[in-house]
Write a protein that holds these residues in place. Sequence first.
Motif, PDB file in Angstrom:
ATOM      1  N   ALA C  69       0.838  -1.199   0.000  1.00  0.00           N
ATOM      2  CA  ALA C  69       0.000   0.000   0.000  1.00  0.00           C
ATOM      3  C   ALA C  69       0.870   1.245   0.000  1.00  0.00           C
ATOM      4  CB  ALA C  69      -0.914  -0.014   1.231  1.00  0.00           C
ATOM      5  N   PHE C  70       1.913   1.234   0.797  1.00  0.00           N
ATOM      6  CA  PHE C  70       2.779   2.403   0.892  1.00  0.00           C
ATOM      7  C   PHE C  70       3.571   2.629  -0.382  1.00  0.00           C
ATOM      8  CE2 PHE C  70       2.801   4.978   4.521  1.00  0.00           C
ATOM      9  CZ  PHE C  70       3.840   5.865   4.356  1.00  0.00           C
ATOM     10  N   ALA C 105      -3.014 -10.667  18.600  1.00  0.00           N
ATOM     11  CA  ALA C 105      -3.100  -9.666  17.529  1.00  0.00           C
ATOM     12  C   ALA C 105      -3.687 -10.091  16.203  1.00  0.00           C
ATOM     13  CB  ALA C 105      -1.725  -9.113  17.276  1.00  0.00           C
ATOM     14  N   ILE C 106      -3.717 -11.337  15.919  1.00  0.00           N
ATOM     15  CA  ILE C 106      -3.876 -11.759  14.518  1.00  0.00           C
ATOM     16  C   ILE C 106      -5.024 -11.116  13.754  1.00  0.00           C
ATOM     17  CG2 ILE C 106      -3.886 -13.744  12.987  1.00  0.00           C
ATOM     18  CD1 ILE C 106      -1.966 -14.713  14.715  1.00  0.00           C
ATOM     19  N   ASP C 107      -6.230 -11.090  14.331  1.00  0.00           N
ATOM     20  CA  ASP C 107      -7.339 -10.580  13.530  1.00  0.00           C
ATOM     21  C   ASP C 107      -7.354  -9.065  13.428  1.00  0.00           C
ATOM     22  OD1 ASP C 107      -9.334 -13.183  14.966  1.00  0.00           O
ATOM     23  OD2 ASP C 107      -8.265 -13.099  13.048  1.00  0.00           O
ATOM     24  N   ALA C 108      -6.698  -8.421  14.363  1.00  0.00           N
ATOM     25  CA  ALA C 108      -6.776  -6.957  14.380  1.00  0.00           C
ATOM     26  C   ALA C 108      -6.184  -6.342  13.135  1.00  0.00           C
ATOM     27  CB  ALA C 108      -6.059  -6.435  15.619  1.00  0.00           C
ATOM     28  N   GLY C 109      -5.344  -7.111  12.435  1.00  0.00           N
ATOM     29  CA  GLY C 109      -4.660  -6.528  11.288  1.00  0.00           C
ATOM     30  C   GLY C 109      -5.556  -6.304  10.090  1.00  0.00           C
ATOM     31  N   VAL C 110      -6.580  -7.161   9.943  1.00  0.00           N
ATOM     32  CA  VAL C 110      -7.399  -7.104   8.719  1.00  0.00           C
ATOM     33  C   VAL C 110      -8.064  -5.746   8.504  1.00  0.00           C
ATOM     34  CG1 VAL C 110      -9.356  -8.131   7.553  1.00  0.00           C
ATOM     35  CG2 VAL C 110      -7.738  -9.585   8.737  1.00  0.00           C
ATOM     36  N   PRO C 111      -8.790  -5.206   9.486  1.00  0.00           N
ATOM     37  CA  PRO C 111      -9.426  -3.905   9.252  1.00  0.00           C
ATOM     38  C   PRO C 111      -8.414  -2.805   8.969  1.00  0.00           C
ATOM     39  CG  PRO C 111      -9.725  -4.618  11.526  1.00  0.00           C
ATOM     40  CD  PRO C 111      -9.154  -5.762  10.794  1.00  0.00           C
ATOM     41  N   ILE C 112      -7.259  -2.886   9.583  1.00  0.00           N
ATOM     42  CA  ILE C 112      -6.245  -1.850   9.352  1.00  0.00           C
ATOM     43  C   ILE C 112      -5.795  -1.878   7.899  1.00  0.00           C
ATOM     44  CG2 ILE C 112      -3.938  -1.049   9.941  1.00  0.00           C
ATOM     45  CD1 ILE C 112      -4.306  -2.189  12.703  1.00  0.00           C
ATOM     46  N   LEU C 113      -5.523  -3.090   7.405  1.00  0.00           N
ATOM     47  CA  LEU C 113      -5.077  -3.201   6.022  1.00  0.00           C
ATOM     48  C   LEU C 113      -6.156  -2.727   5.068  1.00  0.00           C
ATOM     49  CD1 LEU C 113      -3.106  -6.556   6.012  1.00  0.00           C
ATOM     50  CD2 LEU C 113      -2.213  -4.250   5.818  1.00  0.00           C
ATOM     51  N   GLU C 114      -7.390  -3.077   5.393  1.00  0.00           N
ATOM     52  CA  GLU C 114      -8.473  -2.650   4.509  1.00  0.00           C
ATOM     53  C   GLU C 114      -8.585  -1.134   4.473  1.00  0.00           C
ATOM     54  OE1 GLU C 114     -11.971  -4.786   5.596  1.00  0.00           O
ATOM     55  OE2 GLU C 114     -11.186  -6.630   4.700  1.00  0.00           O
ATOM     56  N   ALA C 115      -8.497  -0.537   5.652  1.00  0.00           N
ATOM     57  CA  ALA C 115      -8.567   0.925   5.691  1.00  0.00           C
ATOM     58  C   ALA C 115      -7.429   1.527   4.880  1.00  0.00           C
ATOM     59  CB  ALA C 115      -8.505   1.403   7.134  1.00  0.00           C
ATOM     60  N   LEU C 116      -6.265   0.931   5.014  1.00  0.00           N
ATOM     61  CA  LEU C 116      -5.079   1.433   4.317  1.00  0.00           C
ATOM     62  C   LEU C 116      -5.274   1.338   2.805  1.00  0.00           C
ATOM     63  CD1 LEU C 116      -2.391   2.578   5.118  1.00  0.00           C
ATOM     64  CD2 LEU C 116      -1.453   0.289   5.249  1.00  0.00           C
ATOM     65  N   ARG C 117      -5.736   0.182   2.386  1.00  0.00           N
ATOM     66  CA  ARG C 117      -5.930  -0.023   0.956  1.00  0.00           C
ATOM     67  C   ARG C 117      -6.995   0.914   0.418  1.00  0.00           C
ATOM     68  NH1 ARG C 117      -6.738  -6.094   1.555  1.00  0.00           N
ATOM     69  NH2 ARG C 117      -4.746  -6.591   2.503  1.00  0.00           N
ATOM     70  N   ALA C 118      -8.062   1.052   1.186  1.00  0.00           N
ATOM     71  CA  ALA C 118      -9.167   1.906   0.725  1.00  0.00           C
ATOM     72  C   ALA C 118      -8.669   3.325   0.506  1.00  0.00           C
ATOM     73  CB  ALA C 118     -10.287   1.888   1.757  1.00  0.00           C
ATOM     74  N   ASP C 123      -8.064  -0.106  -6.465  1.00  0.00           N
ATOM     75  CA  ASP C 123      -7.394  -1.144  -7.249  1.00  0.00           C
ATOM     76  C   ASP C 123      -5.947  -1.214  -6.805  1.00  0.00           C
ATOM     77  OD1 ASP C 123      -6.279   0.731 -10.050  1.00  0.00           O
ATOM     78  OD2 ASP C 123      -7.369   1.488  -8.307  1.00  0.00           O
ATOM     79  N   ARG C 124      -5.653  -2.273  -6.178  1.00  0.00           N
ATOM     80  CA  ARG C 124      -4.318  -2.405  -5.624  1.00  0.00           C
ATOM     81  C   ARG C 124      -3.276  -2.501  -6.713  1.00  0.00           C
ATOM     82  NH1 ARG C 124      -4.181  -7.270  -1.913  1.00  0.00           N
ATOM     83  NH2 ARG C 124      -1.993  -7.046  -2.411  1.00  0.00           N
TER      84      ARG C 124
END
Lengths: 122, 164, 668
Positions: C69-70, C105-118, C123-124
Amino acid sequence: MSKTILTIDDSASIRQMVALTLKGAGLNVIEAGNGAEGLTKATTETVHAVITDLNMPVMNGLEFLRKFRQHPAGKGVPVILLTTESDDELKRQARESGATGWIVKPFKQDQLLAVVKKVTGA
Amino acid sequence: MKLTEPMRALTLRLDDELFAIEAQSVREILDLVPVTEVPNASPFAAGLINVRGRVVPLADLKVAFGMHRAKADQDTRIVVIETEIGSEPTVVGILADKVYDVTDIEPAAIEEAPRVGMRWRPDYVRGIGKRQGSFIIIPDLNRIFETQGRRSAPSSASEERAAS
Amino acid sequence: MSSDPAETFRQEARELLEQLEQGLLDLEQNPADADLVNSVFRALHTIKGSGAMFGFTDVAAFVHEFETAFDRVRKGHSPVTGELVAIALDAKDHVHTLIEDPQSAIDAGVPILEALRALVEPDRFPAAPMPAAKPAPVAEPAAPAAASRWRIRFHLPSDALLYGTNPVLLLGEIAELGPCEITALTDAVPTLDAIDLEDSYLGWQVDLTHLDPTAALDDVFLFLKDGMDLSIEPLVDAAPTIAQLAAEADEVELHAVTEAVALREPEGERTDRATVTTGTSLRVPAERLDELMDRVGELVIAQARLSQMAAHSADPNLKTVAEELERLSSGLRDTTMGIRMVPIGSLFARFRRLVHDLSRDLDKQIEFITSGEETELDKTMIERLADPLVHLIRNAVDHGLEGAEARVQAGKPVKGTVRLSAVYAGAEVTISVTDDGAGLDAARIRQKAEEQGLLTPDQRLSDQELYQLIFAPGFSTAKEVTSLSGRGVGMDVVKRTIDGLRGKIELSTVPGEGTTATLRLPLTLAIIEGMLVRVGNGRYSIPLSAVEECVELPASADIASRGRSFLDIRGSLVPFLRLREVFAASGEPDGHQKVVIVSSSEGRVGLVVDQIIGNTQTVIKQLSKLHSGLETFSGATILGDGTVALILDTSHLVSYGQAQEQQLGRAA
């Protein structure tokens, strides 16, 4: 007499791992934390091969490679680049800059040893 | 206490009784050295000594056992041991009226401390051994230091004295 | 360094994550700075690479996504915004959790990545697919039955030798595959005057007996395949006809070595703001430093003993050596202390994140200015200062700074300012936290203090003394308890910590303009200057930094009397404590008792002693659990003559003296 390998990487943990692996195989290992440091060591000490990361502060791996090859001490010394991708463009760039070979990260210890053996015969 | 092997211990005399300290916790044995008194500390650990540049508390087990405390003489020694106080390993010195030798006490010769009728608190005694006809008391040092260590006199009492 | 590479990775990752955080915060202030973006990217890249190496696959996987993303940002496809930085900081926190406490921690990452991508665009950026390597030219295998002998021919690229390839090793690898005959091909070798010694002109031909060496040869020429000539053909076992020989001769072409090594222009290494300064530094386990400190402490003690002996001796040589040793040990002490000194900037950097988060949570715009980052303090002191400073900053932001509306009404800029600075002042360090908020409300403090019974209505206090009440346990003037502060738990802990560091804390304010909290701390902890005194038969050390002055106890006060024990020191009344009584000393008191006036952040008290012996360097030794409960003493030390002396805890004595005075005041 055992050979000396120079490992250049800004990650202390990778350097440590490389050093442990190679020392376990009877080789001498010297370390540097960036390309500039590596260049100094590679041109002032007897080094039989260099393993270097690409992405480093101060001087990156490709830059080190080019400068090393321009220096008399750098001619003919095998230099292996550590890369995280294996795309062709990168390999071409690497070769053009003077790399002897590469290892894709993450790598296993025996992979490292195999490549070092391949290029140094040690 | 149940032992499978002989207990290697340093025997020492406190007043008129023999005590045994596990040899492996003994660091060294010193002649009497100058003791710095700690004001308002409990009589059990009333002093501090210098052991090779280290400040070490000096404890007197006789206080814990309610025994008579005579003045020190030329037989008096300080046995420096390592023990645990509140699960923290600590170096302390204990006063001994006389130190004998390091011997092995056979497991068979050790008996449980009787629950009643004994001169001292049963929880302070791990067991009673016998050697050459004499009784030897094996103290529970951890327990003794735990309990006694909590008895430092509160400073407020002394300070009230001072401001009047 | 830990001998466990995974632990080394964790340490390294912690440093990289800190760098990452600073980089992101800097980026927020300078969104267009490409160097910053690059340094953020580099940090991510290193963590990903090392993480994968040491088995932290979750970390590597998450960071890979983060990095992807970055990358869009790096390539200029997406701008740097405050929103992006905020999510990136969350992502950084997640990585930290993944490394330190993976279970949680494992599940906490998914929403963060989604927010980042959004944010960065739906389109990644497609990850470059791994292209199949170009196959080396291989001739059609002949009829299978006869294919057990092969002819391998190769010429290396002309720069191969220069670039570290050793043909002998290559030939050795081939030879390992099976019985073979090797011939050198010299057709490409130019005349002597045209030879460049570094170029590779020779080729080789290897006739190898092997089932099918194609795959194995792929491996041998792994690094060279794309740039070299290689032919692998099965050999028919019959004697070659002349026609075949001729045909073979044609196949051998002269290669003109034309590949010029295209040297790119170096991209010009710019120094990034967040670069790691790899000077020659050494990582040393903290325990070794502590050991070193202990040894130096012991040396100081032994040297003090020697000095004492020399003082009593008539031997001039002994005196000279003792002096020299004193000079050397003093120098060693200073150097060793210096090793433990760490710039406070490392602590300040942490607070930037704090202020950033506070600003968002409280919806207040804050300008955070720091100065004096290079000011050095003892390492242990810095760690113990972290919590108190956090409290002070929180208070400044939460209670000090007004909301936007109130500020505008007061004619102040909407952005509140919090200033954190550190500076040397003699043998002390002064750290201050200043805000330009509403200031302390003396009336409210007074009211609260009276409510809590800390003050009587008619009691007169100076402003400074009034503000010090804020440090009383449970005290809080906050009208509401926010989740951040207001429970009154913070300030008394702050004071206790500062006292424990043998420091002082003061508050000053201008109503309507702001408040400043000032911490004054002595520079070193383990070895201090002490004033040696005698009380009865015992000797005690008083930290010199706490000593204000010494006076004689006037005869009038010498008579033990009920009621207040005060000394009049140039107009102000200072309570005193008779240490002979505190320590239940035996024997008769000395004729002229002395009073050592000591101070702490709470005030002053006079300590009455029999004799003041002199000043000595005091190596502080901790007391064991058997004695650590005695609040009067903060530690022990070993004097020049080898005996032990206790060190007085002046803060405690002052508190006690003050409390006594107030009690007596109430009773009077």
